[in-house]
Design an enzyme around this catalytic site. Structure first.
Site, short mmCIF file in Angstrom:
data_model
loop_
_atom_site.label_atom_id
_atom_site.label_comp_id
_atom_site.label_asym_id
_atom_site.label_seq_id
_atom_site.Cartn_x
_atom_site.Cartn_y
_atom_site.Cartn_z
N LYS A 35 -13.35 -34.66 5.90
CA LYS A 35 -12.87 -33.33 6.27
C LYS A 35 -12.51 -32.60 4.98
O LYS A 35 -11.61 -33.02 4.24
CB LYS A 35 -11.64 -33.45 7.17
CG LYS A 35 -11.08 -32.10 7.58
CD LYS A 35 -10.01 -32.27 8.63
CE LYS A 35 -9.56 -30.94 9.21
NZ LYS A 35 -9.05 -30.01 8.23
N GLU A 92 -17.84 -25.32 5.20
CA GLU A 92 -16.64 -25.09 4.41
C GLU A 92 -17.00 -24.55 3.03
O GLU A 92 -17.85 -25.12 2.34
CB GLU A 92 -15.92 -26.44 4.29
CG GLU A 92 -14.43 -26.34 4.15
CD GLU A 92 -13.69 -26.11 5.48
OE1 GLU A 92 -14.35 -25.92 6.55
OE2 GLU A 92 -12.46 -26.09 5.45
N ASP A 136 0.84 -1.19 0.00
CA ASP A 136 0.00 0.00 0.00
C ASP A 136 0.88 1.24 0.00
O ASP A 136 0.58 2.24 -0.65
CB ASP A 136 -0.88 0.02 1.26
CG ASP A 136 -2.04 -0.96 1.13
OD1 ASP A 136 -2.12 -1.64 0.09
OD2 ASP A 136 -2.84 -1.06 2.08
N ASP A 191 -11.10 -29.73 2.55
CA ASP A 191 -9.99 -28.80 2.58
C ASP A 191 -10.39 -27.51 1.88
O ASP A 191 -10.07 -27.30 0.72
CB ASP A 191 -8.78 -29.45 1.90
CG ASP A 191 -7.50 -28.70 2.23
OD1 ASP A 191 -7.54 -27.84 3.12
OD2 ASP A 191 -6.48 -28.98 1.58
N LYS A 238 -16.89 -37.23 15.23
CA LYS A 238 -17.59 -36.39 16.22
C LYS A 238 -18.45 -37.26 17.10
O LYS A 238 -19.20 -38.10 16.58
CB LYS A 238 -18.48 -35.36 15.52
CG LYS A 238 -17.78 -34.53 14.48
CD LYS A 238 -18.76 -33.62 13.75
CE LYS A 238 -18.05 -33.00 12.56
NZ LYS A 238 -18.92 -32.13 11.77
N CYS A 269 25.13 -13.81 15.73
CA CYS A 269 25.88 -12.90 16.59
C CYS A 269 27.24 -13.46 16.96
O CYS A 269 28.03 -12.79 17.62
CB CYS A 269 25.08 -12.56 17.85
SG CYS A 269 24.96 -13.90 19.04
N TYR A 297 2.29 2.01 -3.34
CA TYR A 297 1.21 2.53 -4.17
C TYR A 297 0.95 4.01 -3.84
O TYR A 297 0.84 4.86 -4.73
CB TYR A 297 -0.04 1.68 -3.95
CG TYR A 297 -1.27 2.19 -4.66
CD1 TYR A 297 -1.53 1.83 -5.98
CD2 TYR A 297 -2.18 3.01 -4.00
CE1 TYR A 297 -2.66 2.29 -6.63
CE2 TYR A 297 -3.31 3.47 -4.64
CZ TYR A 297 -3.55 3.11 -5.95
OH TYR A 297 -4.67 3.57 -6.58
N ASP A 298 0.90 4.30 -2.53
CA ASP A 298 0.70 5.69 -2.10
C ASP A 298 1.78 6.59 -2.69
O ASP A 298 1.53 7.72 -3.09
CB ASP A 298 0.76 5.80 -0.57
CG ASP A 298 -0.47 5.20 0.07
OD1 ASP A 298 -1.45 4.94 -0.66
OD2 ASP A 298 -0.46 4.98 1.29
N ARG A 314 -13.51 -17.46 9.36
CA ARG A 314 -13.14 -17.90 10.69
C ARG A 314 -12.25 -16.87 11.40
O ARG A 314 -12.39 -16.63 12.58
CB ARG A 314 -12.40 -19.23 10.58
CG ARG A 314 -11.89 -19.76 11.88
CD ARG A 314 -11.41 -21.19 11.68
NE ARG A 314 -11.03 -21.76 12.93
CZ ARG A 314 -9.85 -21.60 13.49
NH1 ARG A 314 -8.94 -20.88 12.90
NH2 ARG A 314 -9.59 -22.14 14.66
N SER A 328 -10.83 -24.95 16.28
CA SER A 328 -10.17 -25.85 15.34
C SER A 328 -10.29 -27.27 15.89
O SER A 328 -10.84 -27.48 16.96
CB SER A 328 -8.72 -25.44 15.15
OG SER A 328 -8.15 -25.15 16.37
N LEU A 329 -9.76 -28.22 15.16
CA LEU A 329 -9.88 -29.62 15.57
C LEU A 329 -8.52 -30.17 15.97
O LEU A 329 -7.51 -29.86 15.33
CB LEU A 329 -10.42 -30.46 14.41
CG LEU A 329 -11.87 -30.23 14.01
CD1 LEU A 329 -12.16 -30.95 12.70
CD2 LEU A 329 -12.80 -30.70 15.10
N LYS A 363 -6.23 -37.41 9.97
CA LYS A 363 -5.63 -36.93 8.72
C LYS A 363 -5.24 -38.10 7.82
O LYS A 363 -4.92 -39.18 8.30
CB LYS A 363 -4.38 -36.11 9.04
CG LYS A 363 -4.65 -34.81 9.76
CD LYS A 363 -5.49 -33.90 8.89
CE LYS A 363 -5.61 -32.50 9.44
NZ LYS A 363 -4.48 -31.66 9.25
S1 IVH Z 1 -16.48 -29.91 12.53
C1 IVH Z 1 -15.61 -27.37 16.63
N1 IVH Z 1 -16.50 -31.10 10.21
O1 IVH Z 1 -11.49 -28.34 9.72
C2 IVH Z 1 -15.13 -27.58 15.25
N2 IVH Z 1 -14.90 -29.36 10.55
O2 IVH Z 1 -8.93 -28.36 11.08
C3 IVH Z 1 -16.19 -28.22 14.44
N3 IVH Z 1 -13.51 -28.89 8.59
O3 IVH Z 1 -12.03 -25.49 11.64
C4 IVH Z 1 -15.67 -28.52 13.10
N4 IVH Z 1 -14.42 -30.39 7.26
O4 IVH Z 1 -13.03 -25.60 9.27
C5 IVH Z 1 -15.91 -30.15 10.97
N5 IVH Z 1 -16.68 -32.23 8.21
C6 IVH Z 1 -16.10 -31.29 8.95
C7 IVH Z 1 -15.05 -30.48 8.45
C8 IVH Z 1 -14.47 -29.53 9.29
C9 IVH Z 1 -13.50 -29.44 7.36
C10 IVH Z 1 -12.58 -27.83 9.02
C11 IVH Z 1 -13.16 -26.80 9.94
C12 IVH Z 1 -12.24 -26.77 11.13
C13 IVH Z 1 -11.01 -27.36 10.57
C14 IVH Z 1 -10.11 -27.92 11.63
#
Ligand code: IVH
Length: 691
Positions: free
Chosen positions: A128, A185, A43, A130, A301, A422, A46-47, A149, A92-93, A325
């Site tokens: 999960k 997502e 920025d 991405d 879950k 150093c 650019y300025d 988020r 997060s998870l 993972k």
């Molecule tokens: S449940 C309390 N389910 O993964 C958190 N998350 O690495 C509940 N994500 O922040 C999340 N697929 O953004 C959940 N089927 C899924 C998901 C998922 C992707 C993401 C989510 C989370 C991140 C953690």
């Protein structure tokens, strides 16, 4: 770049040529910035272009054409989204990488809930995705807000953009709760991603590295008309704030989400054993190549929402879920050079500079070699062919080298005995894996790394003070200690004149700094960068000591390792002797005392705020659990006490308010009786602090 000529000495022809060139540049950068979300210059730079053009037009008014970019009012508007505070934090998870991790997860949950052997524990599993997580808020059935988020507490308002996504319902059917936040997502399918990149290439526009980046770039467009033509989609998988309960299980939530018109991730299963979870994981992994969007694992879950509530959270992730993972993606490349980096506590870390290579959609050019021993054990050398891997958001690592392809002239890497920054001696203390620079205060690398930590997102979170700028200001001697950051205003005039800076960027920086003059105690402690004190420990310290003055006076007392203050520090959950030594050692150092005092003059450090709504007879009390509890697991009891605002300690001292003694309580109960601390039975405790 040549120093620009003084404007007064330009000939009219030179001025006209330069003005035309500046206009062309400004328009080019406007386009990159607004239409492609891919600015190439800061920025500030650019300025500077605009400022120069304005100045030329002032001296040569004939050049100030109607369509000049200077005729648009103001500089380029702040390229920012409004901030949105999440009503319920977006967490997060925790990750699982191995079969054992999954079995542990399952057992841990059972144990926490104190489930009898014959009671089933149902777990829902689904892919999960991405992509980018997003929270959609509906009020009276209408989509009123969408937020990214961000840091989990506060995200960016992307409502206008999300409204253009076709798989996001704008309106919910009748019967949906009055207030409903759907979390999920935002992503792009692989097929759409290929098409998007082809179109981008044809238009000579930015090519995205992977679908996730494409989704992020498309969602964070200031102009929603661009988002609209990008092929974004949305999967729903969780709820945030809701005005009424909608289901009793996670599966029920999925069903409701579908009924309301959301797409939920498939396949899905509900099972009750770790082996079935692993089977599902294997199945999804196998199917992955045929699934049209990027997955990086499977999420498990706990199905019952009642159990989820009891399990609650630990730090930033729920106890009731884990992300299993997929195996890390690997690739082969050449290691050109090994460099040794110095961290904020002096740790020397070897880093591999690689021939850039694409690993699972991300371009990798550096990877960690962890430490001296790891490197020697794997016999990794400069010039080697190496296998690197990248898993999720962790730093890429060098897995192994391929010695068969090594040149004859190759020699093992000699790890330095001195700090590369150093020159101080680097030593390795007993029991440690890392060599550490002994330069302390004289080591520029440590000083700069400490400052970078101080302003980082999880610490003071000062926008605009990036790594390069910190280094520059440090070299300028404008910032030597953290408190200097709050005195930067005195250099404003000098800074404005600098290449790459301008009126607006200086103003923005100073405003960002001013915004942080008030800070929570836990962030403050974390920002100090004490060894072994991460966010969770900082929070425990804040909770235990309540305010900064008390913390500082107790730290003084802690110098007597036999005294009550040190015992009280050791009594904090998760603070063992080694962490306690690092904390006390930090505050005993005169330089650190000075730095903290200096910060106190510049800042307001707020007293610890307990989670808002709780008022219970145990709020603010220090409690110790001992012996075997019958009604719930020790862990649940602790978690619940903390939720009510109590401080759970691990040892009894005269500061303890209650000792809760279960069956077969031993030495802690004895100590409580000796010190005259009030002892409660499990039932008495439950009466005082009902779940
Ligand atoms: S449940 C309390 N389910 O993964 C958190 N998350 O690495 C509940 N994500 O922040 C999340 N697929 O953004 C959940 N089927 C899924 C998901 C998922 C992707 C993401 C989510 C989370 C991140 C953690």
């Amino acid at each position: 770049m040549n120093k620009p000529k003084k404007i007064s000495s330009l000939t009219p022809i030179e001025a006209a040529a330069e003005a035309a060139d500046l206009r062309r540049q400004i328009l080019h950068h406007d386009k990159l910035y607004y239409q492609k979300d891919a600015p190439e210059i800061s920025d500030a730079a650019y300025d500077a272009l605009r400022k120069r053009l304005e100045a030329i037009e002032q001296v040569f008014p004939a050049l100030a054409t109607q369509d000049s970019p200077t005729q648009k009012i103001g500089a380029r508007p702040a390229r920012e989204f409004a901030k949105v505070r999440h009503a319920v934090p977006m967490l997060s998870l925790a990750n699982s990488f191995s079969d054992e991790d999954v079995i542990d997860f399952f057992d841990r949950v059972r144990k926490f809930l104190h489930l009898p052997d014959d009671e089933k524990l149902e777990i829902l599993a689904e892919p999960k995705i991405d992509g980018l997580s997003c929270s959609l808020r509906y009020e009276k059935g209408l989509l009123v807000q969408a937020a990214t988020r961000g840091d989990g507490e506060e995200g960016e308002d992307v409502t206008a953009n999300v409204k253009t996504i076709k798989t996001v319902p704008q309106k919910l059917p009748k019967g949906a709760p009055e207030v409903l936040e759907v979390r999920g997502e935002v992503y792009i399918t692989r097929a759409d991603f290929e098409k998007l990149n082809q179109a981008q290439a044809a238009a000579e526009e930015k090519i995205f590295a992977n679908p996730r980046n494409a989704a992020a770039g498309s969602l964070r467009q200031l102009d929603p008309r661009i988002t609209e033509i990008r092929p974004l989609r949305f999967f729903g998988y969780a709820l945030g704030e809701v005005s009424e309960a909608v289901a009793a299980t996670q599966e029920g939530i999925r069903r409701k989400l579908s009924q309301w018109g959301f797409v939920v991730p498939e396949p899905e299963t509900v099972v009750d054993s770790p082996s079935s979870l692993l089977k599902f994981h294997a199945r999804v992994y196998e199917e992955r190549p045929t699934i049209d969007y990027d997955l990086d694992g499977v999420v498990y879950k706990v199905n019952s929402l009642d159990y989820q509530k009891r399990l609650g959270f630990i730090s930033r992730s729920p106890r009731w879920a884990t992300a299993h993972k997929f195996p890390a993606e690997q690739a082969e490349t050449i290691l050109h050079k090994i460099v040794v980096q110095v961290g904020r506590t002096g740790t020397l870390t070897p880093v591999a500079e690689l021939e850039p290579i694409n690993v699972g959609g991300v371009l990798v050019s550096r990877a960690t070699l962890h430490n001296e021993d790891e490197m020697a054990r794997k016999d990794i050398r400069e010039g080697d062919y190496v296998i690197i891997q990248r898993a999720g958001d962790v730093i890429p690592q060098v897995v192994k080298s391929l010695p068969a392809r090594r040149k004859k002239s190759s020699r093992p890497f000699v790890f330095p005995d001195r700090c590369p920054e150093c020159g101080s001696l680097a030593v390795r203390e007993e029991g440690e894996v890392a060599k550490r620079c002994t330069g302390g205060l004289i080591c520029p690398a440590q000083a700069v790394e400490r400052l970078k930590h101080f302003v980082s997102r999880t610490a003071f979170d000062i926008e605009g003070l990036g790594d390069k700028i910190i280094r520059e200001f440090w070299e300028e001697k404008w910032i030597k200690t953290p408190a200097d950051i709050f005195r930067l205003a005195k250099y404003a005039e000098t800074l404005k004149e600098r290449e790459g800076w301008g009126e607006l960027s200086v103003k923005n920086l100073l405003e960002a700094i001013e915004e942080r003059r008030t800070i929570s105690l836990e962030r403050f402690i974390y920002s100090l960068g004490i060894r072994q004190v991460g966010q969770a420990t900082a929070k425990k310290l804040a909770q235990h000591y309540q305010n900064l003055d008390h913390l500082l006076s107790q730290m003084k007392e802690c110098r007597d390792r036999e005294g009550a203050a040190f015992q009280s520090l050791l009594g904090i959950e998760d603070i063992g002797p080694s962490v306690a030594e690092d904390i006390v050692g930090f505050f005993a150092e005169p330089h650190n005392q000075h730095a903290v005092k200096d910060l106190q003059r510049e800042l307001t450090v707020k007293d610890f705020e307990r989670s808002k709504t709780v008022h219970s007879p145990v709020t603010g009390k220090t409690v110790v659990f001992t012996g075997k509890l019958l009604k719930m697991s020790r862990e649940e009891a602790k978690a619940q006490a903390e939720a009510l605002g109590a401080v759970v300690a691990s040892s009894v001292s005269k500061n303890t308010d209650y000792v809760i003694a279960g069956e077969d309580a031993g030495s802690k109960l004895k100590k409580a009786t000796e010190l005259g601390v009030k002892v409660l039975s499990e039932d008495e405790w439950l009466k005082l602090a009902p779940p």
